[in-house]
Design an enzyme around this catalytic site. Sequence first.
Site, mmCIF file in Angstrom:
data_model
loop_
_atom_site.group_PDB
_atom_site.id
_atom_site.type_symbol
_atom_site.label_atom_id
_atom_site.label_comp_id
_atom_site.label_asym_id
_atom_site.label_seq_id
_atom_site.Cartn_x
_atom_site.Cartn_y
_atom_site.Cartn_z
ATOM 1 C CE LYS A 39 -3.752 -0.248 2.187
ATOM 2 N NZ LYS A 39 -4.205 -1.218 3.195
ATOM 3 N NE ARG A 108 -7.292 2.397 4.831
ATOM 4 C CZ ARG A 108 -7.117 2.321 3.064
ATOM 5 N NH1 ARG A 108 -6.904 3.434 2.216
ATOM 6 N NH2 ARG A 108 -7.669 1.281 3.026
ATOM 7 N N GLY A 117 -8.823 -7.295 4.657
ATOM 8 C CA GLY A 117 -8.898 -7.525 5.550
ATOM 9 C C GLY A 117 -8.996 -8.057 6.681
ATOM 10 C CG MET A 119 -2.582 -7.803 9.054
ATOM 11 S SD MET A 119 -0.948 -7.571 8.808
ATOM 12 C CE MET A 119 -1.116 -6.499 7.003
ATOM 13 N NE ARG A 352 -5.669 -4.534 -3.682
ATOM 14 C CZ ARG A 352 -6.334 -4.861 -2.251
ATOM 15 N NH1 ARG A 352 -6.268 -4.808 -1.226
ATOM 16 N NH2 ARG A 352 -7.456 -5.040 -2.008
ATOM 17 C CG HIS A 468 -13.854 -9.920 3.895
ATOM 18 N ND1 HIS A 468 -14.359 -11.685 4.286
ATOM 19 C CD2 HIS A 468 -12.947 -10.095 4.063
ATOM 20 C CE1 HIS A 468 -13.535 -11.762 4.985
ATOM 21 N NE2 HIS A 468 -12.702 -11.140 4.650
ATOM 22 N NE ARG A 593 2.015 -45.382 -10.137
ATOM 23 C CZ ARG A 593 1.072 -44.541 -9.472
ATOM 24 N NH1 ARG A 593 1.395 -43.552 -8.716
ATOM 25 N NH2 ARG A 593 0.611 -44.197 -10.939
ATOM 26 C CB SER A 799 13.308 -42.253 -11.485
ATOM 27 O OG SER A 799 12.093 -41.565 -11.259
ATOM 28 N N GLY A 801 12.161 -41.015 -6.008
ATOM 29 C CA GLY A 801 11.095 -40.889 -5.710
ATOM 30 C C GLY A 801 10.477 -40.800 -3.931
ATOM 31 C CG ASP A 804 8.657 -44.845 -0.511
ATOM 32 O OD1 ASP A 804 7.469 -44.433 0.607
ATOM 33 O OD2 ASP A 804 8.984 -45.401 -0.766
ATOM 34 C CB CYS A 867 8.419 -41.220 -10.664
ATOM 35 S SG CYS A 867 9.495 -42.066 -9.041
ATOM 36 C CE1 TYR A 887 11.375 -38.437 -15.678
ATOM 37 C CE2 TYR A 887 13.336 -38.887 -16.259
ATOM 38 C CZ TYR A 887 12.518 -39.772 -15.827
ATOM 39 O OH TYR A 887 12.470 -41.183 -15.233
#
Length: 915
Positions: A39, A108, A117, A119, A352, A468, A593, A799, A801, A804, A867, A887
Amino acid sequence: MSENKEPQVAEDATSVEAVKFVYDFTEGNKDLKDLLGGKGANLAEMTNLGLPVPPGFTITTEACKTYLDSGEEPAALRDEVSAHLAALEAAMGKKLGQADDPLLVSVRSGAKFSMPGMMDTVLNIGLSDKSVQGLAQQSGDERFAWDSYRRLIQMFGKTVLGVDGELFEDALDKAKEAKKVTVDTELEAADLKKLVTRFKRIVKTEAGRDFPQDPREQMDLAIKAVFDSWNGDRAKLYRRQERIPHDLGTAVNVCSMVFGNLGPDSGTGVAFTRDPASGHQGVYGDYLQNAQGEDVVAGIRNTVPLAELESIDKKSYDQLMQIMETLENHYKDLCDIEFTIERGQLWMLQTRVGKRTAGAAFRIATQLVDQGLIDETEALQRVTGAQLAQLMFPRFDENAKAAQVGRGIAASPGAAVGKAVFDSYTAVKWSRSGEKVILVRRETNPDDLDGMIAAEGILTSRGGKTSHAAVVARGMGKTCVCGAEELEVDTKRRRMTVPGGHVVEEGDVISIDGSSGKVYLGEVPVVPSPVVEYFEGRMHAGADDADELVEAVHRIMAFADRKRRLRVRANADNAEDALRARRFGAQGIGLCRTEHMFLGDRRELVERLILADTDAEREESLKELLPLQKQDFVELFEAMDGLPVTIRLLDPPLHEFLPDITELSVRVALAEARKDPHENELRLLQAVHRLHEQNPMLGLRGVRLGLVIPGLFTMQVRAIAEAAAERRNAKGDPRAEIMIPLVGTVQELEIVREEADQVIAEVQAATGVELKLAIGTMIELPRAALTAGQIAEAAEFFSFGTNDLTQTVWGFSRDDVEASFFTAYLEKGIFGVSPFETIDKDGVGSLVKAAAKAGRDTRPDLKLGVCGEHGGDPESVHFFHEVGLDYVSCSPFRIPVARLEAGRAATQSAGSDHR
């Protein structure tokens, strides 16, 4: 402003003049958002452009951070504020709160990123029992003066002193009831004087102190309150939702007041240079005569469309249109503007870059390219993968028979269906129980944020596109219909009455269309998005039936594809998914898979494999599985002909292919009770007990299965090789890659690779077809990442994973922790976002980066991909681009998102390098 002033200010803000905590509006510019907040920076920019901005000054974010860190304001701040206040008083020819002709100011908030809205703001500071008389005399309007005073006490009491805002609202409602009027503008000066007395009594009772009469005390306390609001619950919740850093702090803007509540020739409004819902050019916004700014966004009084200002005050309207054009050309984007008209004089209070819907973002980006305001590279930065995902959600079927009961303003698009709830607490509670809900309110306020987040959509009976509810919903990509005036919302009785007298009780299902503003009873069927139809090839950009949104998406995607370095593959396990992924733009399969191929009709074969007592029985089961596996791969190679297909060998623990231990135990017990035990089920139960593990995801799975169960992996490798040979004989171009899962040491990979190479050689000899099958591994264990240089000696590709890898780095069991404590971690700010949703750059990301470097140090031509589902997450895609992966791979639906973000990542990094 001189050419060298901007860098000097920016540099001084962090070095030479770090003690400078206050900047006049004439000192800043739009590029100082870190220091002056959005602002303040934009008020300074408008001042520099010569636009009518009331004089004022900005207290920096550095002052706020110092206050929040130490609990005390910086020592120099009071003197700096005093100096700037004196300069403001001199410019205005009046002093703060003086009795005869008082200077009044607003205080403000203004953080770097827009937080509508969330603050605090206090208007009319400087009014007191004495100065209100002077304001009445100076303005010639006693009603206006007392209306301004009651507003100050109400806002100050709630914001600064922590008084429950409902107490003021109730007193205001009672005043209107006593006068037998419905809106506050119908209250006269005498009524407002009484209301001020009531308000001051509320402050004394609730806050334990009198409303302060010293104007400087009012201002100082308001500044502190704005600082404190940075750490308010609603602000923290909003930042978590929008992923805004918590350490930025807020600036505070002290601005001389201009008044829109001086009568019918005054007013306040909010305007957009383009429609934030659709992106179309035109006159968009709301205007409210005889009102102050908060009245518009609060939705308490229904506004008129901005276009009506032309007939109300043509001079101000024409000036506003010219200013809006100036600002859009200057910022080269949709601008959101707040303005006030004081007795025919137009004042600009804020601008803005405006929040917009996903569809508007794509349309506006291409419109600005066509207008020559931005280039395609900038257009790509104006849209996001999250917005594209929103455009791919289904929409209501226009041909469905649905009971329309109302229509409001289409504030934020989408098709939302859920049970009506009438407060935020219920919305959150029901949502956590798995219910889909629509939050229904007369109007929302910042305290409703948690309910808005939990709901599928928001419906209000008051307010417009700048209320709002509308602004926050657009920022979150949440479906919203505002200002449905024909709906009577009764939040206390938890019900909504629709035209014709039908009552919608809490829990009744409703549907809202944020694209049309229509409200329906019951659940309305949905149909695919036109954007999905475009990606599926059922709608073609440029065709007569293609809408402008599809055309805009097509243009942005084409540019992203030209710019991106990262290739995008799909996680797909069958030909149907593979074909869909290819239509969505997949450049191969990054993860097939194979365990998904062992379910359904084949489960019995897997059970026989697990139950095999002899080598002969096991080999017979593998022999029966081989042709089935081969056909799976033939179909995949056909669907992805000419593109790489990375096939992961069996990964999960074998117990997953067996019946549930409890269910099986019950079946065996019942059979024994009938003295008719089934021998096969007894063997299955024994096998389940034998294979039971306390932590199966860290047990016998992945490469460990291939090493422990002879013939399992070699059967799969043979099926891949034979399928590739068959496809090549059919003049196809199969490009298979074999991936060994859960490798933790190079020795595991070397053993499996040696067996695989032998099988491939056997198939080549038997078929006469030369096969080039790459063999690599998943990096999904910390040890694999830390020893990636060694593993790369036996791997042609990695690749990552990341699902995991995230579990093993954090020590999380994803299936358990997301339901148990992740909600608390997100609420407490320990996580900004789940590490399973966006990659943890500091922990998991560091391992990915280190493993990528070590792997390529060993094997420079090592192919690198990811992946896990992070491959389709926008923020994660940028990280993978920076790390240098080749990739990403993700579910078919996420492919367009990954393509777009890969293009954005490439242009961002190029822009950074250029700068």
